[in-house]
Write a protein that holds these residues in place. Structure first.
Motif, mmCIF file in Angstrom:
data_model
loop_
_atom_site.group_PDB
_atom_site.id
_atom_site.type_symbol
_atom_site.label_atom_id
_atom_site.label_comp_id
_atom_site.label_asym_id
_atom_site.label_seq_id
_atom_site.Cartn_x
_atom_site.Cartn_y
_atom_site.Cartn_z
ATOM 1 N N GLN A 127 0.823 -1.202 0.000
ATOM 2 C CA GLN A 127 0.000 0.000 0.000
ATOM 3 C C GLN A 127 0.862 1.260 0.000
ATOM 4 N N GLU B 200 0.828 4.059 -3.002
ATOM 5 C CA GLU B 200 0.550 5.462 -2.696
ATOM 6 C C GLU B 200 1.563 6.389 -3.341
ATOM 7 N N ASN C 251 -1.709 7.275 -8.875
ATOM 8 C CA ASN C 251 -2.765 8.132 -8.351
ATOM 9 C C ASN C 251 -4.027 7.301 -8.171
ATOM 10 N N LEU C 252 -3.985 6.431 -7.178
ATOM 11 C CA LEU C 252 -5.083 5.506 -6.938
ATOM 12 C C LEU C 252 -5.136 5.194 -5.453
ATOM 13 N N ASP C 253 -6.309 5.244 -4.897
ATOM 14 C CA ASP C 253 -6.483 4.873 -3.504
ATOM 15 C C ASP C 253 -6.242 3.370 -3.382
ATOM 16 N N ALA D 58 -6.963 1.319 -1.258
ATOM 17 C CA ALA D 58 -8.128 0.594 -0.739
ATOM 18 C C ALA D 58 -9.054 0.153 -1.871
ATOM 19 N N ARG D 59 -8.985 0.836 -3.038
ATOM 20 C CA ARG D 59 -9.805 0.457 -4.189
ATOM 21 C C ARG D 59 -9.223 -0.733 -4.933
#
Length: 161
Positions: free
Chosen positions: A124, A128, A132-134, A136-137
């Motif tokens: 994770q 990060e 550019n992506l969360d 958690a998704r």
């Protein structure tokens, strides 16, 4: 004409796939993956599965028997198979999807695995910083397309680690 001998190399320029460990994360170059793009065509039979693998909805992946399907766009998927680079995998996909458009993408992508020996947190933290992506998704069993710098990449989350 000069006598030039072409030698196969991996995408990262070596004679065999490389693996490097950084802290608790190992990066493994994958050269054993065959990839075919699959696009449904107007008037062709509706596609719901390919090679026994259900075709997934956006953000999801399906897998069975070493074949993975990921959604790429409306009516389009990437079909991935481990250990089939020496075979004509695109023809196998084409035979299973009559009336569809299939293109061999095996040499069009560089594939690497990120593997954590310390749970999901190191992955994770890397995601990060890189995309550019969360994170958690991108739960296990999910796949998505995003950017890494200026490169379009598919992120496929097989498991927690």
């Amino acid at each position: 004409m000069p006598d030039v001998r072409l030698e196969p190399t991996t995408p990262l320029g070596a004679d065999r796939p490389r693996s490097e460990t950084f802290g608790s994360v190992t990066v493994v170059e994958r050269t054993d993956i065959a990839i075919a793009s699959l696009a449904s065509r107007r008037g062709a039979p509706e596609l719901t599965s390919i090679l026994g693998v259900p075709l997934p909805v956006p953000g999801a992946l399906s897998s069975q028997g070493g074949v993975i399907a990921i959604w790429a766009s409306l009516g389009q998927w990437l079909i991935i198979a481990e250990g089939r680079t020496d075979l004509d995998f695109a023809s196998e996909v084409k035979d299973a999807a009559p009336g569809s458009s299939v293109t061999d993408q095996t040499d069009g992508f560089v594939a690497v695995d990120l593997v954590s020996c310390d749970g999901a947190e190191p992955l994770q933290r890397i995601l990060e910083k890189l995309v550019n992506l969360d994170p958690a998704r991108l739960a296990p069993g999910c796949a998505t397309r995003t950017l890494l710098e200026q490169l379009s990449v598919f992120l496929i989350r097989h498991s927690e680690t």
